[in-house]
Design a protein around this motif. Structure first.
Motif, short mmCIF file in Angstrom:
data_model
loop_
_atom_site.label_atom_id
_atom_site.label_comp_id
_atom_site.label_asym_id
_atom_site.label_seq_id
_atom_site.Cartn_x
_atom_site.Cartn_y
_atom_site.Cartn_z
N ALA A 51 0.86 -1.18 0.00
CA ALA A 51 0.00 0.00 0.00
C ALA A 51 0.90 1.23 0.00
O ALA A 51 1.86 1.31 0.78
CB ALA A 51 -0.92 0.01 1.21
N ILE A 52 0.59 2.17 -0.89
CA ILE A 52 1.43 3.35 -1.07
C ILE A 52 0.61 4.62 -0.97
O ILE A 52 -0.49 4.70 -1.54
CB ILE A 52 2.13 3.31 -2.45
CG1 ILE A 52 3.07 2.11 -2.55
CG2 ILE A 52 2.90 4.60 -2.70
CD1 ILE A 52 3.72 1.98 -3.92
N GLN A 53 1.15 5.61 -0.26
CA GLN A 53 0.54 6.93 -0.25
C GLN A 53 1.13 7.72 -1.40
O GLN A 53 2.32 8.03 -1.41
CB GLN A 53 0.82 7.64 1.08
CG GLN A 53 0.15 9.02 1.16
CD GLN A 53 0.50 9.75 2.44
OE1 GLN A 53 1.26 9.25 3.27
NE2 GLN A 53 -0.06 10.95 2.62
N ALA A 54 0.31 8.01 -2.40
CA ALA A 54 0.80 8.70 -3.59
C ALA A 54 -0.36 9.34 -4.33
O ALA A 54 -1.52 8.98 -4.13
CB ALA A 54 1.53 7.72 -4.51
N ASP A 55 -0.02 10.27 -5.20
CA ASP A 55 -1.00 10.95 -6.04
C ASP A 55 -1.07 10.23 -7.38
O ASP A 55 -0.13 10.30 -8.18
CB ASP A 55 -0.60 12.41 -6.23
CG ASP A 55 -1.60 13.19 -7.08
OD1 ASP A 55 -2.61 12.59 -7.50
OD2 ASP A 55 -1.36 14.39 -7.31
#
Length: 217
Positions: A51-55
Motif C-alpha cells: 500500500a502506497i501513499q501517492a497521487d
C-alpha cells in the motif's frame, strides 16, 4: 488448472476501492493499493501486497510504480471526476490492458469510456438495483448480466417442483431457460442431468433472457 495469480493496482481507497483491494487480495492475487490519504493507506496495508501513499494523477509517480506491468487497474477515485478521468487516461497510455473505472453518473461514465476505460461501474447504483431486485423478486437470489438480453440467475426451486426431475419440470420448454447447475447445501451439481430430482432448498443456476426469468417468477 489453478488460476494464475494476477497483479492488480487499485487507486482510490474509499469504501469501494478498499473493498475491491481486500477481496482481490483474499482471492490470492497481488494487490498494490494507492491513495493520497495516509489513514486509508494504513487501514488496508496489512491486508494487501503493498500500500502506497501517492497521487495517482502524477504521471511520474505512476511510472515509478510501473503501472503498465499490472494485469488490470481499478480507478476507484471518489467524487473528483477530473482526477478519475485523468488517471484512466494515464493508465491506458501506460499500457494497462484492463482499466475498470468507477463512475458517479452517466455523463462521467460516458467520458470514461471515451478516454479508454474498458469497463465502467456504478457501485452505489448497482447495489441499489440488486437490493431492489431481491425485494421485488425474492426467489431470485442473484443475477449476473451477460451480453445482450441474457442473464445468469440463481433461483430458489419452487416447492411444487420438489420431488420431480428436471425432465418432468421441463424448464427449457415451459420457460425458455437452461439449468446449468444446482446448489444443494455445500454441494454444487454442475450440468445436472434430466433425471436429477429436485429437493426442497435447491438453488437453480439458470441461463436465459430477462423476460423468461421474470416469467418463471
Amino acid at each position: 488448472m489453478k488460476n494464475r495469480k494476477k497483479q492488480y493496482i487499485v487507486m482510490g481507497l474509499g469504501r469501494f476501492g478498499a473493498s475491491v483491494a481486500l477481496h482481490l487480495s483474499a482471492m490470492g492475487h497481488e494487490v498494490l493499493a494507492v491513495d493520497c490519504d495516509e489513514n486509508l493507506v494504513h487501514a488496508v496495508a496489512p491486508h494487501v501486497t503493498q500500500a502506497i501513499q501517492a497521487d495517482a494523477t502524477d504521471e511520474t509517480a505512476l511510472a515509478e510504480m510501473d503501472v503498465g506491468s499490472f494485469d488490470a487497474a481499478v480507478v476507484a477515485i471518489g467524487t473528483n471526476t477530473r482526477d478519475s478521468i485523468l488517471v484512466t487516461v494515464l493508465c491506458k497510455e501506460a499500457g494497462v490492458p484492463l482499466v475498470v473505472a468507477k463512475a458517479v453518473d452517466d455523463l462521467h461514465a460516458k467520458v470514461l469510456r471515451k478516454v479508454g476505460a474498458d469497463r465502467v461501474v456504478f457501485p452505489e447504483r448497482d447495489m441499489g438495483q440488486r437490493v431492489a431486485r431481491t425485494l421485488d423478486t425474492p426467489n431470485i437470489i442473484e443475477l449476473l448480466e451477460l451480453s445482450g438480453d441474457y442473464r445468469v440467475a440463481e433461483i430458489v426451486a419452487p416447492e411444487r417442483w420438489c420431488g420431480r426431475t428436471l425432465q418432468d419440470v421441463n424448464v427449457r420448454r415451459d420457460y425458455g431457460l437452461s439449468v446449468i447447475g444446482i446448489r444443494r447445501g455445500a454441494e454444487f451439481i454442475a450440468s445436472p442431468g434430466a433425471d436429477t430430482a429436485l429437493r426442497i432448498g435447491d438453488i437453480l443456476l439458470v441461463l436465459g433472457r430477462v423476460k423468461d426469468i421474470e416469467k418463471m417468477q
